[in-house]
Structures are given as structure tokens and as C-alpha cells.
Scaffold this motif. Structure first.
Motif, short mmCIF file in Angstrom:
data_model
loop_
_atom_site.label_atom_id
_atom_site.label_comp_id
_atom_site.label_asym_id
_atom_site.label_seq_id
_atom_site.Cartn_x
_atom_site.Cartn_y
_atom_site.Cartn_z
N PHE A 99 11.11 75.29 -45.06
CA PHE A 99 11.90 75.24 -46.29
C PHE A 99 12.93 74.13 -46.22
O PHE A 99 13.10 73.35 -47.18
CB PHE A 99 12.58 76.60 -46.50
CG PHE A 99 13.48 76.68 -47.70
CD1 PHE A 99 12.98 77.07 -48.94
CD2 PHE A 99 14.82 76.36 -47.59
CE1 PHE A 99 13.81 77.14 -50.05
CE2 PHE A 99 15.66 76.43 -48.70
CZ PHE A 99 15.16 76.82 -49.94
N HIS A 100 13.62 74.04 -45.09
CA HIS A 100 14.67 73.02 -44.93
C HIS A 100 14.10 71.61 -45.00
O HIS A 100 14.68 70.73 -45.64
CB HIS A 100 15.38 73.22 -43.59
CG HIS A 100 16.28 72.08 -43.21
ND1 HIS A 100 17.52 71.91 -43.77
CD2 HIS A 100 16.09 71.04 -42.36
CE1 HIS A 100 18.07 70.82 -43.27
NE2 HIS A 100 17.24 70.27 -42.42
N LEU A 101 12.97 71.39 -44.33
CA LEU A 101 12.38 70.05 -44.29
C LEU A 101 11.85 69.62 -45.66
O LEU A 101 11.69 68.41 -45.91
CB LEU A 101 11.26 70.01 -43.25
CG LEU A 101 11.71 70.12 -41.79
CD1 LEU A 101 10.52 70.39 -40.88
CD2 LEU A 101 12.44 68.84 -41.35
N GLU A 102 11.59 70.58 -46.55
CA GLU A 102 11.05 70.27 -47.87
C GLU A 102 12.10 70.34 -48.97
O GLU A 102 11.81 70.09 -50.14
CB GLU A 102 9.90 71.24 -48.20
CG GLU A 102 8.70 71.08 -47.26
CD GLU A 102 7.64 72.15 -47.49
OE1 GLU A 102 7.91 73.10 -48.28
OE2 GLU A 102 6.57 72.06 -46.88
N SER A 103 13.34 70.69 -48.58
CA SER A 103 14.38 70.89 -49.60
C SER A 103 15.66 70.15 -49.20
O SER A 103 15.97 70.01 -48.01
CB SER A 103 14.69 72.39 -49.74
OG SER A 103 15.85 72.61 -50.50
N ASP A 104 16.39 69.69 -50.22
CA ASP A 104 17.67 69.04 -49.95
C ASP A 104 18.84 69.86 -50.51
O ASP A 104 19.92 69.35 -50.74
CB ASP A 104 17.70 67.62 -50.53
CG ASP A 104 17.44 67.61 -52.04
OD1 ASP A 104 17.24 68.70 -52.62
OD2 ASP A 104 17.44 66.51 -52.62
N LYS A 105 18.59 71.16 -50.73
CA LYS A 105 19.63 72.03 -51.29
C LYS A 105 20.81 72.17 -50.33
O LYS A 105 20.63 72.21 -49.11
CB LYS A 105 19.06 73.41 -51.61
CG LYS A 105 18.05 73.43 -52.75
CD LYS A 105 17.62 74.84 -53.09
CE LYS A 105 18.72 75.60 -53.82
NZ LYS A 105 18.24 76.91 -54.34
N LYS A 106 22.00 72.28 -50.88
CA LYS A 106 23.22 72.47 -50.11
C LYS A 106 23.84 73.82 -50.48
O LYS A 106 23.71 74.29 -51.63
CB LYS A 106 24.22 71.35 -50.40
CG LYS A 106 23.75 69.96 -50.00
CD LYS A 106 23.87 69.75 -48.50
CE LYS A 106 23.55 68.30 -48.16
NZ LYS A 106 23.69 68.04 -46.71
N TYR A 107 24.53 74.41 -49.52
CA TYR A 107 25.11 75.74 -49.72
C TYR A 107 26.56 75.77 -49.25
O TYR A 107 26.94 75.04 -48.32
CB TYR A 107 24.31 76.79 -48.95
CG TYR A 107 22.86 76.86 -49.35
CD1 TYR A 107 22.44 77.72 -50.36
CD2 TYR A 107 21.90 76.06 -48.72
CE1 TYR A 107 21.10 77.79 -50.73
CE2 TYR A 107 20.57 76.12 -49.08
CZ TYR A 107 20.17 76.97 -50.09
OH TYR A 107 18.85 77.04 -50.46
N ALA A 156 17.19 74.88 -33.58
CA ALA A 156 16.74 74.17 -34.78
C ALA A 156 17.30 74.82 -36.04
O ALA A 156 17.64 74.14 -37.01
CB ALA A 156 15.22 74.13 -34.82
N PHE A 157 17.41 76.16 -36.05
CA PHE A 157 18.02 76.86 -37.18
C PHE A 157 19.47 76.44 -37.35
O PHE A 157 19.94 76.22 -38.48
CB PHE A 157 17.94 78.38 -36.97
CG PHE A 157 16.72 79.02 -37.58
CD1 PHE A 157 16.84 79.89 -38.65
CD2 PHE A 157 15.45 78.76 -37.08
CE1 PHE A 157 15.72 80.49 -39.21
CE2 PHE A 157 14.32 79.34 -37.63
CZ PHE A 157 14.46 80.21 -38.70
N VAL A 158 20.19 76.32 -36.24
CA VAL A 158 21.61 75.94 -36.32
C VAL A 158 21.74 74.49 -36.82
O VAL A 158 22.56 74.20 -37.70
CB VAL A 158 22.30 76.10 -34.95
CG1 VAL A 158 23.77 75.67 -35.05
CG2 VAL A 158 22.22 77.55 -34.48
N GLU A 159 20.92 73.60 -36.26
CA GLU A 159 20.95 72.20 -36.70
C GLU A 159 20.64 72.09 -38.19
O GLU A 159 21.34 71.39 -38.94
CB GLU A 159 19.94 71.37 -35.90
CG GLU A 159 20.34 71.13 -34.46
CD GLU A 159 19.27 70.38 -33.68
OE1 GLU A 159 19.62 69.80 -32.64
OE2 GLU A 159 18.09 70.37 -34.11
N ALA A 160 19.59 72.77 -38.63
CA ALA A 160 19.20 72.71 -40.04
C ALA A 160 20.30 73.27 -40.94
O ALA A 160 20.61 72.69 -41.99
CB ALA A 160 17.90 73.49 -40.24
N ALA A 161 20.91 74.37 -40.54
CA ALA A 161 21.96 74.99 -41.35
C ALA A 161 23.18 74.07 -41.47
O ALA A 161 23.77 73.93 -42.55
CB ALA A 161 22.37 76.33 -40.74
#
Length: 567
Positions: A99-107, A156-161
């Protein structure tokens, strides 16, 4: 349990999720509009806590994304979100990394409990996604410099978040406590320190997840704090999970800015205490200075095949081939506390029919071996041992390299205190040990004796890493670079007294009182002992855990066949 290993699904206790959500809402979320991501929502415990705290009263607009690979669990989490005009939510059955690699959404808020899955349990595509996320993080921040060997999925979850947070965003994750200490998370620690204005770490004196010996911490990172007085790190110690209901916890020191002893586990000591240890350490040389070799033991890649007890030797008719059968110590739990492991000690293991016979096949074509040996090699091939990665790299799969005997052995994992001893039995040792060959100008018994002192034990606690159940582990380099007050004044009778004290299971405080009197200046011993006890108490968590470890130790001595938690 195997499914949990594959999915990393260990759900967060309600007490913890309630506390974290309430803490974040009270302190850090001031905007009237919020976008929330839970990247591995499981059964929705964080969502339950969020809406039980009436978070809809805090905000005018809530946009919520839930992600999980399990559609059934995702439905449970989705059902917890109330119908409200200000709440907009979407649920994605997906791997968050994809999801992260395919999305540029910010939270503005990313929270949850990322999966804990070791590399050997990851699918090929999951490993590839971890690598892509790390590569993206490398481009994102100069704090990430390595190519990133994947050990587990959670980093990887932490880096992506972190990369998906808005400029004033908040990250709240429950992750393994190894983030504080392991080498492969060092860059991640630097990234966290660089990205957030404020970081809070909550460590626990009890295991959070039932059924696994995995220590965790809750980490909160906050961006966009304008008041510089609110910047920095805070470490908190929570004695019992129920204390979070009040809430009650103790703030500890923050030492993450240090360039030496830089593991975050050192937060328990003040700068003054760490400076005291650092200054004392500088007066002594490291173990590496006294050794020709200090290396990992034998890696057979199939201990159950290469290491047999006497009954198994007879069963396979290999007992008469004395040239290939060598004595070996397969794991540290077989060795009781002692300073000198003798041939008599080894014989006692043999009498108990413990697996201490190593099959050392020469590096020759199998056609040159006796029929009984050929039969045993064929048995290994039927089990497809010859196709294992390490076996393929060998000229002959059954020839285990680097089978040399060392003068001393250090047990890489320990409980109450590190174990090191003279290998007077001339036994081989597996990679549960580090093998020591002393330089000609020094003496192995004096080296072993010199290791038993409060300074070296404090350094072992600071430089090593610890795991659930109170296990202390040192890597080869961490062991080699421990400072020791090596002394040439140690007499044979001193060494024998130490050996006898260890064999009698004498309390370590009494043992150190004896060794410190020979090795260290009197004026530093009391303070070192205070620091050692503080560090050991933190690692063992509480008195109940310490008592349990003592009982394990007694069983280990009374029956060497008994395997302690860490081995």
C-alpha cells in the motif's frame, strides 16, 4: 503458533492501547481535522480505544484508513467505527508495505502494532517490499546509509510510516524492544532521532504479549513542536501494565546523544554514571588485546545430524570410528557455572547420554569412507541436508570447516551473569560459544579470572542486548571489545577458589567481592556494584523473574541435560 510466526499477529492489550490513545489525544493532537492510518489493524483494538475515548468530540473531521492482510479481522475493526457525519473511513485488505509503495498519502496520526515476522518466515514478495521501502528511506534521509539486510518486517513498517507522516504528524507504534539495542536498528534509531521533535519511549517490566518471550516498547514520535523546551527524548519505565490505568510510570534518563555505548537501553543510567564507567573503562584494554583469536564456534548447519549421544552412535554403528568422533559442547545450558571445564566434567555429560559427540568427517570423496559411514552420509542425503545453503557452499557437504579446539570458551547467551571458562577438556564448541586462543605472552586462566569483575559485567550489560525472559546476549565484536582489568598477579590458588565458588553456585555478589578485591581499586567497587545491580534488575525485570532464573540455574547445575530458556 506457527501461523502467528508467519503473520506476526500479536494483538495489543486494551490497557496499553487505551493509555496510548488517551495520551496522544491529551498532549499532541491539536488540529480540528485529522487523518489517521492504522497499517496493521488486526481486530481493531486501537480503533476501539480511539472511539471509546470519544475522539469524535475532539475533531471536526476524521479521515481514517485501516489496512490488514486478514479480511475477517479487518471487518471486525471496521465495525468498531461509529457512523458519524464527521467520520470518513476506508478499509484495505492489503500488505501495508505494498500500500505504501503504491500510495503517496500523508497522515497526521499513524498508530498501531506492526507485525513481527523474522526473515525466514517472510514470503519472497514481502522481502522485496522491505528492500524497496528501505531503498526509498535511503533516498528520503541521509541517516539511512546501508543497503539494508532484512532481518524482520517491522523496521520497514516504521520507515514507511515515518515517510507517510505530515509535517506536524504523530507516530505511535508498539514494536519489539530490540529497536533500542540491536545493530540492524541503529540507522532506524538515528532516523527517529532526526525526524521527530519529541520522542517518548515506554518500556515495561513485564511481558506484554501472552505466549511469547518478546519484550516490546511503545514509542511515540511527534513532529512540528514549536516550543524547543518540549523537544528531546523521554524514557519511561512501567512496572506493571495495570499502572497505565492511573497512569503511573517513572521517567528515566535520556542518553541517546552519546557516540559510545549508544544503545538506547542505556537510558536507565545518568550521564554522570555513564561518564564514570567510560572513564574507568579507558584505563583497561579489551579482551581482543589478549587474544590471538576470539571467534564464533563451529557452524555445522545441522547439529542434530552431526552431534549425537552415545546411544545414537551405537545405533548407527559409528561408535568404533574413533577418528571421526570428537568431543563437543553443543550449547551453553549444558555447562554449569565453573571457571575450568575439565575432562571429568565432560565425562559426566557422557554418562548422562547427552549429545556431545561430533562427527568430524574428513574433506574427501565419500567413496573413500567405510560402508557404515557411507550409510550415515546417505541417511543425511535422504533428509536433503546436502541441499542446504551452507552445505552447497562446501566442497563435500558433510565436511564441517573450522573445527579447531580453543583454550577458552565464552557462552554468548546468559542469564544472571556472563559465563566464560577454560576449556581444559579440549572439547569443540558450536556457535553457542565464542572460542578463545590466548596470545603467547598471556595466560588463559588469568584472562578468565580477570573477566569476573564488576566493571566488565557492567560493560556486558551496556554493550550487549537482552531479550524476553532476561536473556543477555553479546555478539562476537561486543564480547571482544569488553574491557577487562587483566592482572598478572593472579595466583593458581585464586583461580581455583573462583572455580570452586562458581561450582558451589555461590551468590555472584560474593564472588565479585572476592575477584574485585584483586582486580579493581577499592574506591570504585561500591559504585560499580550499584550500577551492575541496577542494570541486571532492569534486564531480569522483577524479583519474580529473577527467582525463576535462579531456579533454572539450579536445575541446570543439578541436571545438565535440562535446557534453560536461552541455552
Amino acid at each position: 503458533m506457527s501461523n502467528k510466526k508467519n503473520t506476526g499477529s500479536y494483538y495489543t492489550p486494551k490497557i496499553l492501547s487505551d493509555f496510548l490513545v488517551n495520551h496522544i489525544l491529551d498532549k499532541y493532537l491539536n488540529s480540528k481535522e485529522i487523518s489517521i492510518l492504522e497499517p496493521s489493524c488486526g481486530d481493531g483494538q486501537f480503533m476501539k480505544s480511539m472511539f471509546n475515548n470519544n475522539c469524535s468530540e475532539f475533531f471536526q473531521s476524521i479521515n481514517l484508513d485501516l489496512i490488514d492482510i486478514d479480511s475477517d479481522e479487518l471487518k471486525k475493526a471496521k465495525s468498531l467505527i461509529p457512523s458519524h457525519e464527521i467520520i470518513s473511513s476506508k478499509a484495505y485488505v492489503s500488505d501495508y508495505l505494498k500500500f505504501h509503495l503504491e500510495s503517496d498519502k500523508k497522515y497526521s496520526l499513524i498508530l498501531g502494532n506492526p507485525p513481527y515476522i523474522k526473515k525466514e518466515n517472510l514470503k519472497k514478495e514481502q522481502i522485496e517490499r522491505c528492500e524497496k521501502v528501505h531503498k526509498k528511506a535511503k533516498a528520503y534521509s541521509d541517516k539511512i546509509n546501508s543497503n539494508g539486510k532484512i532481518k524482520n518486517i517491522w523496521p520497514a513498517f516504521v520507515e514507511a510510516a515515518i515517510m507517510s507522516l505530515e509535517d506536524n504528524g504523530v507516530l505511535c507504534f508498539v514494536i519489539p524492544a530490540e529497536v533500542l539495542q540491536v545493530k540492524y536498528a541503529k540507522e532506524l534509531r538515528s532516523l527517529i532521532a532526526d525526524e521527530f521533535d519529541r520522542v517518548e519511549v515506554f518500556a515495561f517490566n513485564e511481558l506484554i504479549f501472552e505466549g511469547i518471550q518478546q519484550d516490546v516498547v511503545a514509542i511515540i514520535g511527534v513532529k512540528g513542536i514549536r516550543d524547543v523546551n518540549e523537544h528531546g527524548f523521554s524514557f519511561y519505565q512501567v512496572d506493571e501494565l495495570n499502572d497505565l490505568k492511573e497512569p503511573r510510570f517513572t521517567e528515566k534518563h535520556s542518553n541517546i546523544h552519546r557516540t559510545t555505548l549508544d544503545k538506547w537501553t542505556n537510558y536507565i543510567l545518568s550521564d554522570e554514571e555513564l561518564n564514570f564507567v567510560g572513564e574507568l573503562k579507558s584505563h583497561y584494554k579489551s579482551i581482543d588485546n589478549y587474544c590471538k583469536k576470539a571467534e564464533v564456534g563451529i557452524v555445522s548447519a545441522a547439529n542434530d545430524y552431526f552431534i549425537l549421544n552415545d546411544s545414537e552412535l551405537k545405533e548407527n554403528e559409528l561408535n568404533r570410528f574413533r577418528s571421526i568422533v570428537k568431543p563437543i559442547l553443543p550449547k551453553g545450558s549444558l555447562v554449569p557455572s565453573l571457571a575450568n571445564f575439565t575432562s571429568d566434567d565432560f565425562s559426566r555429560l557422557k554418562k548422562k547420554d547427552v549429545k556431545v559427540n561430533f562427527l568430524s568427517f574428513r574433506d574427501s570423496p565419500s567413496s573413500r569412507f567405510n560402508k557404515k559411514i557411507k550409510d550415515y552420509l546417505h541417511k543425511g542425503e535422504k533428509e536433503k541436508l546436502h541441499l542446504r545453503y551452507k552445505m552447497i557452499k562446501r566442497t563435500n557437504w558433510y565436511h564441517v570447516p573450522n573445527t579447531w579446539v580453543s583454550e577458552g570458551l565464552f557462552v554468548k547467551r546468559s542469564h544472571l551473569y556472563p559465563k566464560i571458562f577454560v576449556n581444559d577438556s579440549n572439547s569443540l564448541a558450536t556457535d553457542s560459544f565464542y572460542r578463545i586462543i590466548i596470545k603467547e605472552s598471556y595466560n588463559i586462566k588469568k584472562l578468565i579470572f580477570s573477566f569476573y569483575n564488576s566493571l566488565t559485567f557492567v560493560l556486558a550489560e551496556l554493550e550487549g542486548r537482552f531479550y524476553g525472559g532476561g536473556v543477555l546476549e553479546l555478539t562476537p565484536n561486543e564480547f571482544k571489545y569488553l574491557s577487562i582489568p587483566y592482572s598478572e598477579n593472579i595466583k593458581n590458588e585464586d583461580f581455583e577458589i573462583l572455580d570452586n565458588m562458581l561450582r558451589a553456585n555461590t551468590d555472584i555478589e560474593v564472588i565479585l567481592k572476592f575477584t574485585n578485591s584483586i582486580l579493581l581499586p577499592n574506591n570504585v567497587v561500591s559504585k560499580l556494584e550499584d550500577l551492575r545491580k541496577k542494570l541486571v534488575s532492569r534486564r531480569l525485570k522483577n524479583k519474580e523473574r529473577k527467582d525463576e532464573v535462579i531456579q533454572l540455574k539450579k536445575k541446570e547445575i543439578e541436571n545438565p541435560k535440562y535446557e534453560a530458556v536461552a541455552g
